[in-house]
Design an enzyme around this catalytic site. Structure first.
Site, mmCIF file in Angstrom:
data_model
loop_
_atom_site.group_PDB
_atom_site.id
_atom_site.type_symbol
_atom_site.label_atom_id
_atom_site.label_comp_id
_atom_site.label_asym_id
_atom_site.label_seq_id
_atom_site.Cartn_x
_atom_site.Cartn_y
_atom_site.Cartn_z
ATOM 1 N N LYS A 166 -5.337 -45.923 -10.037
ATOM 2 C CA LYS A 166 -5.647 -45.669 -11.440
ATOM 3 C C LYS A 166 -7.154 -45.714 -11.688
ATOM 4 C CE LYS A 166 -3.121 -48.059 -14.162
ATOM 5 N NZ LYS A 166 -2.636 -49.232 -14.931
ATOM 6 N N ASP A 177 -1.782 -45.085 -17.399
ATOM 7 C CA ASP A 177 -1.711 -46.494 -17.802
ATOM 8 C C ASP A 177 -0.434 -46.701 -18.623
ATOM 9 O OD1 ASP A 177 -2.215 -45.327 -20.239
ATOM 10 O OD2 ASP A 177 -3.904 -46.618 -20.750
#
Length: 214
Positions: free
Chosen positions: A124, A142
């Site tokens: 991420k 997210d």
């Protein structure tokens, strides 16, 4: 699992996002690739607002790996102790600085594999840096994007990796670069977790969410 929206609706959704904000920006403050990398790494399980408050003074004196390393772990902790998991994050940032200096000439690498080899940098974080700094159409998923993707039908998936693939596979190519920013901002401020603000949602008529609020 939610159904995937058809292409025509996907294109209409992102056309509207683009019309509302053609160049969406991330909310983490940074001055270069290094400070962006550090800010994103610090933002895990923390808010962007909280990270920005802690890093404004930090980045004014430590905006390169060399300067951050000179600050030391304890010096770094003094700046970031308001952020969750600050001790472990400080340890990782100092290790990260050392590796950047020794293995990458002090520069932040532009490949996902190289970024993910750094302490405290997962997929991420790597995707955010690749997208925001290196302008690659990488999708950082997210909790906001995971919720929105499944709720709306924009990018359904059982986990973050599946949602990431759904965005890559189904968002029209011309919108891929900014897709993650449009989605995170929409999830953060409109399609919120407990009571989505459907009454002011610009894509309400295109979304698959059945329990719409007024």
């Amino acid at each position: 699992m939610a159904r995937q929206l058809p292409y025509a609706q996907m294109k209409a959704i992102f056309t509207r996002f683009h019309a509302l904000e053609a160049e969406p920006k991330g909310e983490l403050e940074h001055v270069n690739a290094f400070t962006l990398l550090v800010a994103v790494a610090l933002s895990a399980q923390a808010t962007d607002v909280g990270v920005n408050k802690a890093t404004r003074k930090l980045f004014a004196i430590a905006d390169t790996p060399e300067r951050m390393l000179a600050l030391g772990e304890e010096g770094l902790i003094e700046h970031i102790k308001t952020i969750g998991l600050f001790r472990n994050k400080a340890k990782n940032v100092i290790k990260l600085c050392r590796i950047l200096i020794e293995d990458f000439g002090g520069e932040v690498p532009s490949s996902r594999a190289a970024l993910q080899s750094l302490p405290g940098v997962g997929r991420k974080t790597a995707n955010v840096v690749l997208n925001m700094w290196f302008k690659q159409p990488s999708q950082a998923v997210d909790t906001h994007i995971f919720r929105l993707g499944n709720r709306s039908g924009i990018a359904p998936g059982r986990d973050e990796a599946a949602v990431e693939r759904a965005i890559e596979d189904n968002v029209p190519a011309e919108f891929q670069l900014h897709a993650h920013h449009w989605l995170i901002l929409h999830g953060r401020y409109i399609c919120v977790a407990r009571k989505p603000k459907c009454g002011i949602c610009p894509i309400r008529d295109l979304c698959l969410y059945e329990e719409k609020t007024e």
